[in-house]
Design a protein around this motif. Structure first.
Motif, short mmCIF file in Angstrom:
data_model
loop_
_atom_site.label_atom_id
_atom_site.label_comp_id
_atom_site.label_asym_id
_atom_site.label_seq_id
_atom_site.Cartn_x
_atom_site.Cartn_y
_atom_site.Cartn_z
N SER A 135 33.28 50.26 84.47
CA SER A 135 31.90 50.72 84.32
C SER A 135 30.91 49.61 84.64
O SER A 135 29.71 49.87 84.79
N VAL A 136 31.39 48.37 84.77
CA VAL A 136 30.54 47.28 85.23
C VAL A 136 29.91 47.61 86.58
O VAL A 136 28.80 47.17 86.89
N GLY A 137 30.62 48.41 87.38
CA GLY A 137 30.12 48.73 88.71
C GLY A 137 28.80 49.47 88.70
O GLY A 137 27.84 49.07 89.35
N VAL A 138 28.73 50.55 87.91
CA VAL A 138 27.52 51.36 87.90
C VAL A 138 26.49 50.85 86.90
O VAL A 138 25.30 51.12 87.05
N ASN A 139 26.93 50.10 85.90
CA ASN A 139 26.00 49.63 84.87
C ASN A 139 25.40 48.27 85.15
O ASN A 139 24.30 47.97 84.68
N ILE A 140 26.09 47.43 85.91
CA ILE A 140 25.63 46.06 86.14
C ILE A 140 25.48 45.74 87.62
O ILE A 140 24.49 45.14 88.03
N LEU A 141 26.44 46.15 88.42
CA LEU A 141 26.48 45.70 89.81
C LEU A 141 25.75 46.61 90.78
O LEU A 141 25.62 46.27 91.96
N GLY A 142 25.28 47.75 90.32
CA GLY A 142 24.52 48.64 91.19
C GLY A 142 25.36 49.45 92.15
O GLY A 142 24.83 50.03 93.11
N TYR A 143 26.66 49.53 91.90
CA TYR A 143 27.52 50.35 92.75
C TYR A 143 27.28 51.83 92.47
O TYR A 143 26.87 52.21 91.37
N ALA A 144 27.60 52.65 93.44
CA ALA A 144 27.43 54.09 93.28
C ALA A 144 28.60 54.72 92.54
O ALA A 144 28.46 55.79 91.95
N HIS A 145 29.75 54.06 92.54
CA HIS A 145 30.95 54.65 91.93
C HIS A 145 31.88 53.54 91.46
O HIS A 145 31.89 52.43 92.01
N GLU A 146 32.67 53.86 90.44
CA GLU A 146 33.64 52.90 89.91
C GLU A 146 34.65 52.46 90.97
O GLU A 146 35.21 51.36 90.87
N ARG A 147 34.88 53.29 91.98
CA ARG A 147 35.87 52.94 93.02
C ARG A 147 35.46 51.71 93.82
O ARG A 147 36.30 51.11 94.49
N ALA B 122 37.73 40.15 87.42
CA ALA B 122 38.10 38.82 86.94
C ALA B 122 36.86 38.00 86.61
O ALA B 122 36.83 37.29 85.59
N HIS B 123 35.84 38.12 87.43
CA HIS B 123 34.59 37.39 87.21
C HIS B 123 33.95 37.76 85.87
O HIS B 123 33.57 36.89 85.08
N HIS B 124 33.88 39.06 85.58
CA HIS B 124 33.21 39.51 84.37
C HIS B 124 34.09 39.32 83.13
O HIS B 124 33.56 39.04 82.04
N ILE B 125 35.38 39.45 83.27
CA ILE B 125 36.27 39.15 82.15
C ILE B 125 36.15 37.69 81.75
O ILE B 125 36.08 37.36 80.55
N ALA B 126 36.09 36.80 82.73
CA ALA B 126 35.96 35.38 82.43
C ALA B 126 34.64 35.10 81.70
O ALA B 126 34.60 34.29 80.77
N ALA B 127 33.58 35.78 82.11
CA ALA B 127 32.29 35.60 81.44
C ALA B 127 32.36 36.07 79.99
O ALA B 127 31.87 35.39 79.07
N VAL B 128 32.97 37.22 79.77
CA VAL B 128 33.11 37.75 78.41
C VAL B 128 33.97 36.81 77.56
O VAL B 128 33.65 36.55 76.39
N ARG B 129 35.02 36.29 78.14
CA ARG B 129 35.88 35.37 77.39
C ARG B 129 35.12 34.12 76.98
O ARG B 129 35.27 33.62 75.86
N ARG B 130 34.26 33.61 77.85
CA ARG B 130 33.46 32.44 77.48
C ARG B 130 32.50 32.76 76.34
O ARG B 130 32.22 31.91 75.49
N GLY B 131 31.99 33.98 76.33
CA GLY B 131 31.05 34.35 75.28
C GLY B 131 31.72 34.68 73.96
O GLY B 131 31.11 34.52 72.90
N ALA B 132 32.97 35.13 74.02
CA ALA B 132 33.69 35.53 72.80
C ALA B 132 35.12 35.00 72.88
O ALA B 132 36.06 35.73 73.20
N PRO B 133 35.30 33.70 72.61
CA PRO B 133 36.61 33.07 72.84
C PRO B 133 37.75 33.65 72.02
O PRO B 133 38.90 33.57 72.43
N GLU B 134 37.44 34.23 70.86
CA GLU B 134 38.51 34.66 69.95
C GLU B 134 38.78 36.16 69.98
O GLU B 134 39.80 36.60 69.44
N ILE B 135 37.92 36.94 70.60
CA ILE B 135 38.06 38.39 70.48
C ILE B 135 39.13 38.93 71.42
O ILE B 135 39.46 38.32 72.44
N TYR B 136 39.69 40.08 71.06
CA TYR B 136 40.69 40.75 71.89
C TYR B 136 39.97 41.48 73.02
O TYR B 136 39.07 42.29 72.78
#
Length: 280
Positions: free
Chosen positions: A44-56, A64-78
């Motif tokens: 859902s990052v595609g339509v909510n953040i990146l401006g894509y028309a579809h999740e595809r 990988a880019h956005h997961i890494a960002a989330v991990r930096r913001g929340a080092p301990e969370i699942y």
């Protein structure tokens, strides 16, 4: 006991699991501080953040880019990360794609559809797997409720059992009838996470942009808990008005050189060849 097993224990105790999406470090930090259990970095990052028309359109590099960002913001969370469209067509592809998401910081990988063989292949290599049944945004062009007929519900039920037997840890149920979600939840060991699937699942997930009112779209499955979009628009409009009126920045937002340094600078300017007083 693994991190995933802690959530399975919550299921056994009847404790609800709180899941919400995040796509960046500041949001992830806020969510972790607010006490969510799991962050989903969804396609859902595609339509909510990146401006894509579809999740595809979302790529493995995007995820990988956005997961890494989330991990930096929340080092301990699942963190659960979505495998994007066309990156898990075979077990070999799924393993390579899952490795990329795990390297970026994901604890668990999620993919759409009834594919117990992929679940088994990933689980055999030590990956936590989250299935996804019901509405499959990557594969269905029209986003509508699923499992409305007895035959459709029976297939989803059997698909859920097959993936559970293959070793998945979680199962997202999206836009399926409450009765079906409840039956599946009680029949499988995996922790079910509902979105538009009623209250009988083991946990719930919402898109952060939707629940916080960043977006203005109305969905039956969503409850808007804030109006961040309107608040942000108001803040930026007020800022623009102040800049245009000369009201920002004010004296409290600026600083000055100390007198002797300013005098030395002015002397230096006057000594420059071609310096014209009053010209920046």
């Amino acid at each position: 006991m693994s991190k995933a097993d802690l959530f399975l224990e919550k299921k056994r105790r009847g404790e609800k699991i709180v899941v919400v999406t995040a796509y960046d470090a500041p949001t992830a930090r806020i969510e972790a501080e607010a006490g969510v259990d799991i962050i989903l970095v969804g396609d859902s990052v595609g339509v909510n953040i990146l401006g894509y028309a579809h999740e595809r359109e979302v790529t493995l590099a995007d995820m990988a880019h956005h997961i890494a960002a989330v991990r930096r913001g929340a080092p301990e969370i699942y963190i659960v990360g979505d495998l994007p469209y066309a990156t898990y067509d075979t077990p070999e592809m799924a393993l390579a794609s899952s490795r990329a998401l795990r390297d970026a910081g994901a604890d668990c990988v999620k993919f759409e559809g009834a594919q117990p063989g992929l679940v088994a292949a990933l689980a055999a290599e030590g990956y936590d797997v989250c299935g996804h049944l019901g509405l499959e945004s990557q594969h269905q062009d029209v986003k509508r409720r699923q499992g409305k007929t007895a035959a459709a519900a029976a297939k989803l039920y059997d698909d859920a059992l097959a993936a559970d037997a293959a070793g998945q840890k979680f199962l997202v149920l999206e836009l399926v009838p409450q009765e079906l979600a409840g039956r599946i939840t009680r029949a499988i060991r995996s922790a079910t996470i509902g979105i538009g699937a009623g209250p009988e699942t083991d946990g719930q997930v919402l898109v952060v942009n939707d629940l916080a009112g960043v977006t203005t779209r109305d969905f039956k499955h969503n409850r808007r808990y804030g109006q961040l979009g309107a608040a942000l628009s108001g803040a930026i409009s007020a800022y623009a008005a102040d800049v245009r009126a000369g009201a920002f920045p004010g004296p409290e937002h600026s600083f000055h050189m100390v007198d002797d340094e300013r005098a030395a600078f002015e002397t230096w300017l006057r000594g420059r060849a071609g310096f014209t007083p009053g010209r920046a």
